[in-house]
Design a protein around this motif. Sequence first.
Motif, PDB file in Angstrom:
ATOM      1  N   GLU A 219      -2.561   9.361  15.624  1.00  0.00           N
ATOM      2  CA  GLU A 219      -3.051  10.606  16.212  1.00  0.00           C
ATOM      3  C   GLU A 219      -3.525  11.543  15.100  1.00  0.00           C
ATOM      4  O   GLU A 219      -2.974  11.506  13.998  1.00  0.00           O
ATOM      5  CB  GLU A 219      -1.942  11.281  17.026  1.00  0.00           C
ATOM      6  CG  GLU A 219      -1.644  10.558  18.320  1.00  0.00           C
ATOM      7  CD  GLU A 219      -1.085  11.490  19.380  1.00  0.00           C
ATOM      8  OE1 GLU A 219      -0.818  12.656  19.069  1.00  0.00           O
ATOM      9  OE2 GLU A 219      -0.924  11.037  20.513  1.00  0.00           O
ATOM     10  N   PRO A 220      -4.512  12.384  15.400  1.00  0.00           N
ATOM     11  CA  PRO A 220      -5.295  12.326  16.630  1.00  0.00           C
ATOM     12  C   PRO A 220      -6.109  11.037  16.651  1.00  0.00           C
ATOM     13  O   PRO A 220      -6.537  10.549  15.611  1.00  0.00           O
ATOM     14  CB  PRO A 220      -6.184  13.565  16.551  1.00  0.00           C
ATOM     15  CG  PRO A 220      -6.295  13.852  15.089  1.00  0.00           C
ATOM     16  CD  PRO A 220      -4.985  13.455  14.499  1.00  0.00           C
ATOM     17  N   GLY A 221      -6.302  10.496  17.824  1.00  0.00           N
ATOM     18  CA  GLY A 221      -7.027   9.243  17.956  1.00  0.00           C
ATOM     19  C   GLY A 221      -6.209   8.220  18.719  1.00  0.00           C
ATOM     20  O   GLY A 221      -5.357   8.554  19.531  1.00  0.00           O
TER      21      GLY A 221
ATOM     22  N   GLU B 176     -10.418   9.372  19.629  1.00  0.00           N
ATOM     23  CA  GLU B 176     -11.058   9.241  18.321  1.00  0.00           C
ATOM     24  C   GLU B 176     -12.267  10.176  18.208  1.00  0.00           C
ATOM     25  O   GLU B 176     -12.564  10.689  17.124  1.00  0.00           O
ATOM     26  CB  GLU B 176     -11.487   7.786  18.074  1.00  0.00           C
ATOM     27  CG  GLU B 176     -10.325   6.834  17.811  1.00  0.00           C
ATOM     28  CD  GLU B 176      -9.654   7.056  16.464  1.00  0.00           C
ATOM     29  OE1 GLU B 176     -10.285   7.599  15.544  1.00  0.00           O
ATOM     30  OE2 GLU B 176      -8.467   6.681  16.342  1.00  0.00           O
TER      31      GLU B 176
ATOM     32  N   ARG C  44     -10.849  13.396  17.391  1.00  0.00           N
ATOM     33  CA  ARG C  44     -10.365  13.377  16.011  1.00  0.00           C
ATOM     34  C   ARG C  44     -11.443  13.885  15.050  1.00  0.00           C
ATOM     35  O   ARG C  44     -11.163  14.691  14.160  1.00  0.00           O
ATOM     36  CB  ARG C  44      -9.945  11.949  15.617  1.00  0.00           C
ATOM     37  CG  ARG C  44      -9.447  11.830  14.174  1.00  0.00           C
ATOM     38  CD  ARG C  44      -9.188  10.382  13.783  1.00  0.00           C
ATOM     39  NE  ARG C  44      -8.734  10.282  12.412  1.00  0.00           N
ATOM     40  CZ  ARG C  44      -7.456  10.284  12.013  1.00  0.00           C
ATOM     41  NH1 ARG C  44      -6.494  10.386  12.908  1.00  0.00           N
ATOM     42  NH2 ARG C  44      -7.141  10.200  10.745  1.00  0.00           N
TER      43      ARG C  44
ATOM     44  N   LEU D   9     -10.722  17.122  12.536  1.00  0.00           N
ATOM     45  CA  LEU D   9     -10.371  16.817  11.155  1.00  0.00           C
ATOM     46  C   LEU D   9     -11.518  16.992  10.175  1.00  0.00           C
ATOM     47  O   LEU D   9     -11.316  16.919   8.969  1.00  0.00           O
ATOM     48  CB  LEU D   9      -9.826  15.385  11.049  1.00  0.00           C
ATOM     49  CG  LEU D   9      -8.503  15.099  11.757  1.00  0.00           C
ATOM     50  CD1 LEU D   9      -7.986  13.719  11.363  1.00  0.00           C
ATOM     51  CD2 LEU D   9      -7.446  16.157  11.444  1.00  0.00           C
TER      52      LEU D   9
ATOM     53  N   PHE E 230      -6.071  18.905  20.585  1.00  0.00           N
ATOM     54  CA  PHE E 230      -5.064  17.888  20.273  1.00  0.00           C
ATOM     55  C   PHE E 230      -4.344  17.417  21.536  1.00  0.00           C
ATOM     56  O   PHE E 230      -4.034  16.232  21.681  1.00  0.00           O
ATOM     57  CB  PHE E 230      -4.042  18.425  19.262  1.00  0.00           C
ATOM     58  CG  PHE E 230      -4.487  18.309  17.834  1.00  0.00           C
ATOM     59  CD1 PHE E 230      -4.571  17.079  17.218  1.00  0.00           C
ATOM     60  CD2 PHE E 230      -4.826  19.436  17.104  1.00  0.00           C
ATOM     61  CE1 PHE E 230      -4.982  16.963  15.890  1.00  0.00           C
ATOM     62  CE2 PHE E 230      -5.237  19.335  15.781  1.00  0.00           C
ATOM     63  CZ  PHE E 230      -5.318  18.090  15.177  1.00  0.00           C
TER      64      PHE E 230
ATOM     65  N   ALA F 211      -6.648  15.043  23.373  1.00  0.00           N
ATOM     66  CA  ALA F 211      -6.660  13.741  22.704  1.00  0.00           C
ATOM     67  C   ALA F 211      -5.375  12.974  22.990  1.00  0.00           C
ATOM     68  O   ALA F 211      -5.397  11.766  23.264  1.00  0.00           O
ATOM     69  CB  ALA F 211      -6.845  13.934  21.200  1.00  0.00           C
TER      70      ALA F 211
ATOM     71  N   GLU G 132     -12.184  13.595   6.176  1.00  0.00           N
ATOM     72  CA  GLU G 132     -11.141  14.155   7.037  1.00  0.00           C
ATOM     73  C   GLU G 132     -10.149  14.974   6.222  1.00  0.00           C
ATOM     74  O   GLU G 132      -8.978  14.635   6.092  1.00  0.00           O
ATOM     75  CB  GLU G 132     -10.426  13.044   7.800  1.00  0.00           C
ATOM     76  CG  GLU G 132     -11.321  12.315   8.805  1.00  0.00           C
ATOM     77  CD  GLU G 132     -10.562  11.290   9.608  1.00  0.00           C
ATOM     78  OE1 GLU G 132      -9.419  10.944   9.227  1.00  0.00           O
ATOM     79  OE2 GLU G 132     -11.101  10.827  10.625  1.00  0.00           O
TER      80      GLU G 132
END
Length: 203
Positions: A36-38, A44, A47, A51, A67, A70, A149
Amino acid sequence: MFITFEGIDGSGKSTQARLLAETLRKAGHEVVLTREPGGSPGAEEIRRLVLEGDPDRWSAETEILLFTAARRDHLERVIDPALAAGRIVISDRFADSTRMYQGLSRGDLRGLVDKLHALMIGREPDLTFIIDMDPETGLARAKGRGGTEERFEDFGADLQRRMRAGFLDLAREFPDRCLVIDGARAPEAVADEVAAIATRALG
């Protein structure tokens, strides 16, 4: 079992999550390793929004919503189905990161994080490893990775110091699931301790 890894940037938690997944697979367990995130296609995409870019790109309140969105997609599409199928899920970060980064980073928003979590997520990990690391060392390691990121690393060492203190407080708040692991050792030594604890927890 749902296992998460938490800690400041550069603490080595991603490496430890991967090593634990490898160890448990060798022991015959079905393991889903995620992050995470993703962790799901929709998450994703979010994300990349949170980021990358300027540190002031989003307010903390907007980040909490992003967040949580996600995490909800990740939960629906990856975590819950895997747990229902009897697999072990290991996630590199989960809700505790939002409690720290958005709940503490730019004001006291922990209450908002917890309300949204209760409303939209409603799940806590069974076991959380908090990989503890000196903030300056962790930040240097994180910045040394390169890549795009780095939005939260760009907030600087002061945020990392507050996050470390916050994660240690979190371990005291949730002693039944949170374990603090010294991340300043060789990765293999950290991995051995983590694997021993996880193996005992799995029974």
